[in-house]
Write a protein that holds these residues in place. Sequence first.
Motif, PDB file in Angstrom:
ATOM      1  N   GLY A   1       0.808  -1.296   0.046  1.00  0.00           N
ATOM      2  CA  GLY A   1      -0.101  -0.056   0.091  1.00  0.00           C
ATOM      3  C   GLY A   1       0.865   1.363   0.067  1.00  0.00           C
ATOM      4  N   GLN A   2       0.465   2.149   0.736  1.00  0.00           N
ATOM      5  CA  GLN A   2       0.913   3.584   0.798  1.00  0.00           C
ATOM      6  C   GLN A   2       2.534   3.453   1.379  1.00  0.00           C
ATOM      7  OE1 GLN A   2      -0.507   5.642  -1.290  1.00  0.00           O
ATOM      8  NE2 GLN A   2      -1.705   6.942  -0.349  1.00  0.00           N
ATOM      9  N   ILE A   3       2.460   2.974   2.465  1.00  0.00           N
ATOM     10  CA  ILE A   3       4.000   2.803   3.175  1.00  0.00           C
ATOM     11  C   ILE A   3       4.933   1.985   2.448  1.00  0.00           C
ATOM     12  CG2 ILE A   3       5.260   2.340   5.270  1.00  0.00           C
ATOM     13  CD1 ILE A   3       2.647   3.050   6.791  1.00  0.00           C
ATOM     14  N   GLY A   4       4.147   0.669   2.025  1.00  0.00           N
ATOM     15  CA  GLY A   4       4.778  -0.343   1.177  1.00  0.00           C
ATOM     16  C   GLY A   4       5.464   0.152   0.025  1.00  0.00           C
TER      17      GLY A   4
ATOM     18  N   VAL B   1       4.831  -7.720  -1.341  1.00  0.00           N
ATOM     19  CA  VAL B   1       3.752  -8.946  -1.341  1.00  0.00           C
ATOM     20  C   VAL B   1       2.559  -8.148  -0.731  1.00  0.00           C
ATOM     21  CG1 VAL B   1       3.070 -11.130  -0.129  1.00  0.00           C
ATOM     22  CG2 VAL B   1       5.382 -10.208  -0.308  1.00  0.00           C
ATOM     23  N   ASP B   2       1.194  -8.510  -1.381  1.00  0.00           N
ATOM     24  CA  ASP B   2      -0.014  -8.200  -0.917  1.00  0.00           C
ATOM     25  C   ASP B   2      -0.990  -9.307  -1.338  1.00  0.00           C
ATOM     26  OD1 ASP B   2      -2.273  -6.458  -0.343  1.00  0.00           O
ATOM     27  OD2 ASP B   2      -0.839  -4.754  -0.806  1.00  0.00           O
ATOM     28  N   ILE B   3      -2.011  -9.174  -1.000  1.00  0.00           N
ATOM     29  CA  ILE B   3      -3.325 -10.133  -0.937  1.00  0.00           C
ATOM     30  C   ILE B   3      -3.496 -10.279  -2.393  1.00  0.00           C
ATOM     31  CG2 ILE B   3      -4.335  -9.977   1.259  1.00  0.00           C
ATOM     32  CD1 ILE B   3      -6.226  -7.745   0.179  1.00  0.00           C
TER      33      ILE B   3
ATOM     34  N   ASP C   1       2.364 -14.313  -3.723  1.00  0.00           N
ATOM     35  CA  ASP C   1       2.687 -15.564  -3.032  1.00  0.00           C
ATOM     36  C   ASP C   1       3.818 -15.383  -2.132  1.00  0.00           C
ATOM     37  OD1 ASP C   1       3.681 -18.207  -2.846  1.00  0.00           O
ATOM     38  OD2 ASP C   1       3.799 -18.611  -4.989  1.00  0.00           O
ATOM     39  N   TYR C   2       3.516 -15.772  -0.748  1.00  0.00           N
ATOM     40  CA  TYR C   2       4.588 -15.689   0.013  1.00  0.00           C
ATOM     41  C   TYR C   2       5.855 -16.626   0.084  1.00  0.00           C
ATOM     42  CZ  TYR C   2       1.746 -13.003   3.422  1.00  0.00           C
ATOM     43  OH  TYR C   2       1.139 -11.935   3.698  1.00  0.00           O
ATOM     44  N   ARG C   3       5.887 -17.490  -1.038  1.00  0.00           N
ATOM     45  CA  ARG C   3       7.237 -18.166  -1.242  1.00  0.00           C
ATOM     46  C   ARG C   3       8.220 -17.276  -1.982  1.00  0.00           C
ATOM     47  NH1 ARG C   3       4.419 -23.332  -4.335  1.00  0.00           N
ATOM     48  NH2 ARG C   3       3.292 -21.503  -5.279  1.00  0.00           N
TER      49      ARG C   3
ATOM     50  N   VAL D   1       6.656  -5.065   7.809  1.00  0.00           N
ATOM     51  CA  VAL D   1       5.158  -5.503   7.535  1.00  0.00           C
ATOM     52  C   VAL D   1       4.406  -4.073   7.754  1.00  0.00           C
ATOM     53  CG1 VAL D   1       3.147  -6.759   8.733  1.00  0.00           C
ATOM     54  CG2 VAL D   1       5.852  -7.662   8.635  1.00  0.00           C
ATOM     55  N   THR D   2       3.622  -3.857   6.765  1.00  0.00           N
ATOM     56  CA  THR D   2       2.379  -2.896   6.827  1.00  0.00           C
ATOM     57  C   THR D   2       1.189  -3.357   6.464  1.00  0.00           C
ATOM     58  OG1 THR D   2       2.977  -2.254   4.441  1.00  0.00           O
ATOM     59  CG2 THR D   2       4.117  -1.157   6.139  1.00  0.00           C
ATOM     60  N   ALA D   3       1.228  -4.588   6.394  1.00  0.00           N
ATOM     61  CA  ALA D   3      -0.167  -5.345   5.964  1.00  0.00           C
ATOM     62  C   ALA D   3      -1.456  -4.742   7.190  1.00  0.00           C
ATOM     63  CB  ALA D   3      -0.293  -6.719   5.957  1.00  0.00           C
ATOM     64  N   GLY D   4      -2.363  -4.394   6.677  1.00  0.00           N
ATOM     65  CA  GLY D   4      -3.545  -4.247   7.603  1.00  0.00           C
ATOM     66  C   GLY D   4      -4.234  -3.019   7.033  1.00  0.00           C
ATOM     67  N   LEU D   5      -5.281  -2.588   7.836  1.00  0.00           N
ATOM     68  CA  LEU D   5      -5.970  -1.374   7.363  1.00  0.00           C
ATOM     69  C   LEU D   5      -5.537  -0.243   8.150  1.00  0.00           C
ATOM     70  CD1 LEU D   5      -9.708  -2.553   7.609  1.00  0.00           C
ATOM     71  CD2 LEU D   5      -8.172  -2.755   5.993  1.00  0.00           C
ATOM     72  N   PRO D   6      -5.203   0.886   7.435  1.00  0.00           N
ATOM     73  CA  PRO D   6      -5.191   2.477   8.099  1.00  0.00           C
ATOM     74  C   PRO D   6      -6.069   2.985   8.697  1.00  0.00           C
ATOM     75  CG  PRO D   6      -5.312   2.381   5.753  1.00  0.00           C
ATOM     76  CD  PRO D   6      -5.542   1.160   6.014  1.00  0.00           C
TER      77      PRO D   6
ATOM     78  N   SER E   1       2.479  -2.062  11.242  1.00  0.00           N
ATOM     79  CA  SER E   1       1.038  -2.113  11.207  1.00  0.00           C
ATOM     80  C   SER E   1       0.416  -1.743  12.676  1.00  0.00           C
ATOM     81  CB  SER E   1       0.437  -3.555  10.898  1.00  0.00           C
ATOM     82  OG  SER E   1       1.053  -3.931   9.717  1.00  0.00           O
ATOM     83  N   ASN E   2      -0.600  -0.879  12.546  1.00  0.00           N
ATOM     84  CA  ASN E   2      -1.124  -0.695  13.947  1.00  0.00           C
ATOM     85  C   ASN E   2      -2.431  -1.267  14.233  1.00  0.00           C
ATOM     86  OD1 ASN E   2      -0.011   1.713  14.677  1.00  0.00           O
ATOM     87  ND2 ASN E   2      -0.679   2.753  13.111  1.00  0.00           N
ATOM     88  N   PRO E   3      -2.700  -1.438  15.595  1.00  0.00           N
ATOM     89  CA  PRO E   3      -2.179  -0.609  16.574  1.00  0.00           C
ATOM     90  C   PRO E   3      -0.669  -1.391  16.850  1.00  0.00           C
ATOM     91  CG  PRO E   3      -3.824  -2.183  17.548  1.00  0.00           C
ATOM     92  CD  PRO E   3      -3.931  -2.228  16.158  1.00  0.00           C
TER      93      PRO E   3
HETATM   94  N1  APR Z   1      -1.035  -9.804   3.370  1.00  0.00           N
HETATM   95  C1  APR Z   1      -0.470  -8.898   2.682  1.00  0.00           C
HETATM   96  N2  APR Z   1      -0.901  -7.653   2.391  1.00  0.00           N
HETATM   97  C2  APR Z   1      -2.170  -7.523   3.200  1.00  0.00           C
HETATM   98  C3  APR Z   1      -2.942  -8.223   3.912  1.00  0.00           C
HETATM   99  C4  APR Z   1      -2.287  -9.718   3.850  1.00  0.00           C
HETATM  100  N3  APR Z   1      -2.819 -10.612   4.609  1.00  0.00           N
HETATM  101  N4  APR Z   1      -3.858  -7.858   4.230  1.00  0.00           N
HETATM  102  C5  APR Z   1      -4.170  -6.468   3.971  1.00  0.00           C
HETATM  103  N5  APR Z   1      -2.932  -6.248   3.076  1.00  0.00           N
HETATM  104  C6  APR Z   1      -2.444  -5.056   2.594  1.00  0.00           C
HETATM  105  C7  APR Z   1      -3.477  -4.317   1.777  1.00  0.00           C
HETATM  106  O1  APR Z   1      -4.210  -4.902   0.707  1.00  0.00           O
HETATM  107  C8  APR Z   1      -2.990  -2.928   1.498  1.00  0.00           C
HETATM  108  O2  APR Z   1      -2.453  -2.809   0.066  1.00  0.00           O
HETATM  109  O3  APR Z   1      -1.837  -4.147   3.322  1.00  0.00           O
HETATM  110  C9  APR Z   1      -1.715  -2.985   2.628  1.00  0.00           C
HETATM  111  C10 APR Z   1      -1.903  -1.702   3.273  1.00  0.00           C
HETATM  112  O4  APR Z   1      -1.597  -0.494   2.596  1.00  0.00           O
HETATM  113  P1  APR Z   1      -2.642   0.744   2.981  1.00  0.00           P
HETATM  114  O5  APR Z   1      -4.081   0.446   3.131  1.00  0.00           O
HETATM  115  O6  APR Z   1      -2.275   1.982   1.808  1.00  0.00           O
HETATM  116  O7  APR Z   1      -2.122   1.245   4.533  1.00  0.00           O
HETATM  117  P2  APR Z   1      -0.709   2.227   4.715  1.00  0.00           P
HETATM  118  O8  APR Z   1      -0.808   3.600   4.731  1.00  0.00           O
HETATM  119  O9  APR Z   1       0.504   1.234   3.724  1.00  0.00           O
HETATM  120  O10 APR Z   1      -0.723   1.695   6.105  1.00  0.00           O
HETATM  121  C11 APR Z   1      -0.312   0.117   6.851  1.00  0.00           C
HETATM  122  O11 APR Z   1       0.627   0.654   8.815  1.00  0.00           O
HETATM  123  O12 APR Z   1       0.891   2.950   9.947  1.00  0.00           O
HETATM  124  C12 APR Z   1       0.059   1.594   9.870  1.00  0.00           C
HETATM  125  O13 APR Z   1      -1.981   2.332  10.614  1.00  0.00           O
HETATM  126  C13 APR Z   1      -1.186   1.641   9.308  1.00  0.00           C
HETATM  127  O14 APR Z   1      -1.926  -0.305   9.814  1.00  0.00           O
HETATM  128  C14 APR Z   1      -1.634   0.475   8.747  1.00  0.00           C
HETATM  129  C15 APR Z   1      -0.474   0.187   8.071  1.00  0.00           C
END
Ligand code: APR
Length: 340
Positions: free
Chosen positions: A12-15, A33-35, A67-69, A79-84, A122-124
């Motif tokens: 995502g944005q941070i990645g 890596v993403d979903i 693919d995590y491989r 790791v930044t996976a997750g919702l912001p 990732s937060n929290p």
């Molecule tokens: N595996 C890989 N990636 C994943 C997974 C997963 N299981 N689940 C979600 N993602 C991905 C999302 O599809 C998305 O592309 O994580 C990415 C997160 O990117 P953004 O939504 O753009 O969020 P970002 O601003 O990068 O922040 C990520 O860091 O600072 C914290 O609070 C923030 O928890 C958030 C995280």
Amino acid sequence: MARKKIALVGAGQIGGTMAFLAAIKELGDVVLVDIPSKEGVAKGKALDIKESTPILGTDIDLTGTSDYRDIEGADVVIVTAGLPRKPGMSREDLLEVNTKIMLNVSYNIAKYAPDAFVIVISNPLDAMVWLMKYMTGFPKNKVIGQAGILDTSRFKAFVAMELGVSVREVQALVLGSHGDDMVAVLSQSTVAGVPIKKLIPPDRLQAIVERTQKGGGEIVKLLGTGSAFYAPAAAAIEMAEAYLKDEKRVLSCHAYLEGEYGVNGYFVGVPVKIGANGIEEIIEAEMDEEERKGFEKSANHIKEVVEELKELLKKLASADSLPEGLTEEVWEALKKKVNG
Ligand code: APR
């Protein structure tokens, strides 16, 4: 010498920003890596950045994948996976949804990159970095959370703006949780060697501390969608670089404490030395009495969030059927951890 490999989980944005920084700095090859539904985004960012490298004049390869491989052999995993956050949300509002994501992510990191230095963003954060260590079982020198560098950087930026000096003249330290009760250690903060309390009047300094504590929220409100990404990305890349180049930097990071600072079994933001062995030392920072009290309060808050997380893990482990968002193998791994 073979190039280093950096896996960024979450494209995502941070990645994406971290991938670009890694390219600028020529830190190593990058895997984003993403979903599966975001695989195109991961591939697109990887290709876009590769296409910038002739201009940057740096040689790295980038891959986008679901693919995590593909993270196999990574030296560093960030790791930044997750919702912001969305406006009005606290970092803790993300606990349930990001816990499930982190369970999947940690399972795959343990499986495919067991020797990596793992940086969690990732937060929290206070809870997610604990979960990463708990699920992977990695040693405490190899799991670290990014927060303090960002919080310290925000504070330094505000001080430099206030005084009209270069950010490079500001020395400061922000410790504790990655929440509104983080602690700016003013007693140790200086500008070109002069104590900060001598340079900025108390009410202005207090306003800067509060702005730092709510710095993430300020950006969330301004952006409207999503949270800060440039500064968090720069912070995590600084940590990765310290590890990859064995720099022995002393940086404020979330580290697993076992007695240091009177904390046992949690990750709290403290100064740590980062080198080729990951967290090589936890440094005891000087704090005055008020700061120490603030630190304790902050650490207690972290403890509460982790206790809440532990309850959630128990609930997920004892569910009657596969909890939504988890795979069968991840659920099994969780049950094993929770039930011993
Ligand atoms: N595996 C890989 N990636 C994943 C997974 C997963 N299981 N689940 C979600 N993602 C991905 C999302 O599809 C998305 O592309 O994580 C990415 C997160 O990117 P953004 O939504 O753009 O969020 P970002 O601003 O990068 O922040 C990520 O860091 O600072 C914290 O609070 C923030 O928890 C958030 C995280």
